[in-house]
Design an enzyme around this catalytic site. Structure first.
Site, short mmCIF file in Angstrom:
data_model
loop_
_atom_site.label_atom_id
_atom_site.label_comp_id
_atom_site.label_asym_id
_atom_site.label_seq_id
_atom_site.Cartn_x
_atom_site.Cartn_y
_atom_site.Cartn_z
N HIS A 227 -1.25 12.97 0.38
CA HIS A 227 -1.14 11.78 -0.48
C HIS A 227 0.01 11.95 -1.49
O HIS A 227 -0.23 12.00 -2.70
CB HIS A 227 -2.46 11.51 -1.20
CG HIS A 227 -2.56 10.10 -1.72
ND1 HIS A 227 -3.75 9.45 -1.87
CD2 HIS A 227 -1.60 9.21 -2.14
CE1 HIS A 227 -3.54 8.24 -2.34
NE2 HIS A 227 -2.24 8.07 -2.51
N GLU B 67 -10.44 12.17 0.78
CA GLU B 67 -9.48 13.12 0.19
C GLU B 67 -10.15 14.01 -0.83
O GLU B 67 -11.00 13.53 -1.58
CB GLU B 67 -8.33 12.34 -0.47
CG GLU B 67 -7.52 11.55 0.55
CD GLU B 67 -6.44 10.68 -0.09
OE1 GLU B 67 -6.19 10.81 -1.29
OE2 GLU B 67 -5.87 9.87 0.64
N ARG C 5 -4.32 3.36 2.36
CA ARG C 5 -5.52 4.05 1.89
C ARG C 5 -6.29 4.55 3.10
O ARG C 5 -6.37 3.86 4.13
CB ARG C 5 -6.43 3.10 1.09
CG ARG C 5 -5.98 2.83 -0.31
CD ARG C 5 -6.22 4.03 -1.24
NE ARG C 5 -5.78 3.76 -2.60
CZ ARG C 5 -4.55 4.01 -3.08
NH1 ARG C 5 -3.64 4.55 -2.30
NH2 ARG C 5 -4.26 3.76 -4.34
P1 NAP Z 1 1.06 -5.53 -2.44
O1 NAP Z 1 2.42 -5.93 -2.91
O2 NAP Z 1 -0.12 -6.20 -3.03
O3 NAP Z 1 1.08 -5.72 -0.86
C1 NAP Z 1 -0.08 -5.62 -0.09
C2 NAP Z 1 0.04 -6.58 1.07
O4 NAP Z 1 -1.13 -6.45 1.89
C3 NAP Z 1 0.14 -8.04 0.62
O5 NAP Z 1 1.38 -8.56 1.02
C4 NAP Z 1 -1.03 -8.72 1.30
O6 NAP Z 1 -0.57 -9.90 1.94
C5 NAP Z 1 -1.51 -7.74 2.35
N1 NAP Z 1 -2.95 -7.75 2.50
C6 NAP Z 1 -3.91 -7.84 1.53
N2 NAP Z 1 -5.13 -7.85 2.07
C7 NAP Z 1 -4.95 -7.79 3.41
C8 NAP Z 1 -5.84 -7.79 4.51
N3 NAP Z 1 -7.18 -7.89 4.32
N4 NAP Z 1 -5.31 -7.70 5.75
C9 NAP Z 1 -3.97 -7.66 5.93
N5 NAP Z 1 -3.09 -7.66 4.94
C10 NAP Z 1 -3.57 -7.72 3.69
O7 NAP Z 1 0.82 -3.99 -2.64
P2 NAP Z 1 1.89 -2.80 -2.60
O8 NAP Z 1 2.40 -2.56 -3.96
O9 NAP Z 1 2.85 -3.03 -1.49
O10 NAP Z 1 0.91 -1.57 -2.25
C11 NAP Z 1 0.15 -1.58 -1.06
C12 NAP Z 1 -0.84 -0.45 -1.06
O11 NAP Z 1 -0.17 0.77 -0.82
C13 NAP Z 1 -1.58 -0.22 -2.38
O12 NAP Z 1 -2.66 -1.11 -2.55
C14 NAP Z 1 -2.00 1.23 -2.26
O13 NAP Z 1 -3.30 1.30 -1.73
C15 NAP Z 1 -1.00 1.82 -1.28
N6 NAP Z 1 -0.17 2.84 -1.93
C16 NAP Z 1 -0.15 4.10 -1.44
C17 NAP Z 1 0.64 5.07 -2.03
C18 NAP Z 1 0.70 6.48 -1.50
O14 NAP Z 1 0.97 7.39 -2.27
N7 NAP Z 1 0.48 6.71 -0.22
C19 NAP Z 1 1.41 4.76 -3.15
C20 NAP Z 1 1.37 3.45 -3.62
C21 NAP Z 1 0.59 2.50 -3.01
P3 NAP Z 1 -1.51 -11.20 2.00
O15 NAP Z 1 -1.93 -11.48 0.59
O16 NAP Z 1 -0.62 -12.24 2.60
O17 NAP Z 1 -2.65 -10.82 2.91
#
Ligand code: NAP
Length: 308
Positions: free
Chosen positions: A275, A257, A228
């Site tokens: 994005h 954005e 993000r």
């Molecule tokens: P996820 O499975 O929840 O993974 C997020 C990871 O971030 C978790 O393993 C968590 O580990 C870690 N995390 C959470 N808070 C943190 C912090 N304060 N500092 C460091 N690490 C932290 O989510 P995901 O499905 O992989 O998606 C991740 C993100 O990608 C989404 O939330 C979204 O914003 C973004 N995204 C972007 C696109 C795009 O089009 N560019 C598409 C989809 C998603 P811990 O709990 O161990 O901290």
């Protein structure tokens, strides 16, 4: 139950056609006072990571029992307020992991090897006047991942094909990755050649990547953001890139954005995408189906399949 749906913002035509099997109101086409007048009519909110749902909006929806969102990020949705009311919330995780991870690797390659700038070099007829400058190697370089979750795991997996040593930062270690957890983000940035952001947005990660982290990444380091825009202090990023304190940046997401800082447009070591992490036909269809599956499950059982 014949639920009344409130759709917050436009979605694909195909998804809107499938939602039309229920009575659905398009909020963005209604007058500004629609929620205050008719908010009590709705049972389910349909939204997206982009359109979100604010606490102020939810407060005007006393009958709502479920919020079904398209996309995995829930930082624009008032999840805590909804859950406090017992409202079920769903997102569309996992089905987009591959495409977002593919794009992260694409950004690593495109930024380090300056693919868009090289392409412009050819199209603009500049090749005849001399060779393109040398760029930077990817294979074997050190990969730091901030947020080794569903998408981060897939980025790490793909990077093994490039023989990239990987370390990651998150709030807690993930035992399946041995001793590669780095609790100190600055230390990870100092170590990494490429720092890829794959953590959630929202208040907890706001400006996690600040001037100090960018300086630790350094003049040979490259920042990749598919998470993000809010995770990065964008003004600090622009300054670091312009002053040569950061080696490059590949960005799919931005703080405001669709606004993108124009200072970035002329820098050959910066790649800018609108994005599009999950933006393939196959993945968007899978996300639509998962939203509909969540909605159907809620209407059938009162529970959603994939909460945030
Ligand atoms: P996820 O499975 O929840 O993974 C997020 C990871 O971030 C978790 O393993 C968590 O580990 C870690 N995390 C959470 N808070 C943190 C912090 N304060 N500092 C460091 N690490 C932290 O989510 P995901 O499905 O992989 O998606 C991740 C993100 O990608 C989404 O939330 C979204 O914003 C973004 N995204 C972007 C696109 C795009 O089009 N560019 C598409 C989809 C998603 P811990 O709990 O161990 O901290």
């Amino acid at each position: 139950m014949n639920p009344r749906l409130l759709q917050i913002g436009p979605l694909s035509e195909g998804l809107q056609a499938r939602l039309a099997q229920w009575p659905v109101t398009s909020l963005w086409r209604e007058p500004a006072d629609h929620l205050s007048r008719y908010g009590g009519d709705y049972d389910v909110v349909v939204t997206s990571a982009r359109h979100g749902l604010s606490e102020a909006q939810l407060a005007q929806l006393p009958r709502v029992r479920a919020i079904c969102s398209f996309g995995v990020g829930s930082d624009a949705i008032c999840v805590a307020a909804a859950q406090a009311r017992g409202i079920r919330v769903s997102v569309t995780p996992d089905v987009l992991n591959d495409c977002v991870a593919d794009l992260a690797l694409g950004l690593i390659l495109a930024t380090a090897r300056q693919l868009p700038a090289s392409d412009r070099f050819v199209r603009e007829g500049r090749w005849a006047a001399g060779a393109y400058p040398l760029t930077r190697r990817v294979s074997g370089k050190r990969l730091g991942i901030v947020g080794l979750g569903r998408i981060g795991e897939q980025i790490a997996l793909r990077a093994t094909g490039f023989a990239m040593p990987m370390r990651y930062h998150s709030r807690r270690p993930h035992p399946q990755h041995g001793d590669s957890h780095e609790p100190d983000l600055l230390a990870l940035a100092r170590w990494a050649d490429f720092l890829v952001l794959a953590c959630p947005g929202g208040a907890a990660t706001h400006h996690l990547i600040d001037a100090a982290v960018l300086d630790a990444l350094g003049p040979q380091g490259v920042l990749i953001n598919i998470a993000r825009g809010s995770v990065v202090d964008e003004a600090a990023l622009v300054a670091a890139l312009r002053e040569g304190r950061l080696g490059g940046a590949g960005l799919d997401v931005f703080e405001h954005e669709p606004q993108v800082p124009s200072e970035l447009f002329e820098l050959p070591n910066v790649v800018l995408l609108p994005h599009v992490g999950s933006g393939t036909v196959e993945t968007r269809q899978a996300m639509e189906q998962l939203l509909l599956d969540n909605l159907a499950a809620f209407l059938r059982d009162g529970e959603v399949l994939t909460p945030p």
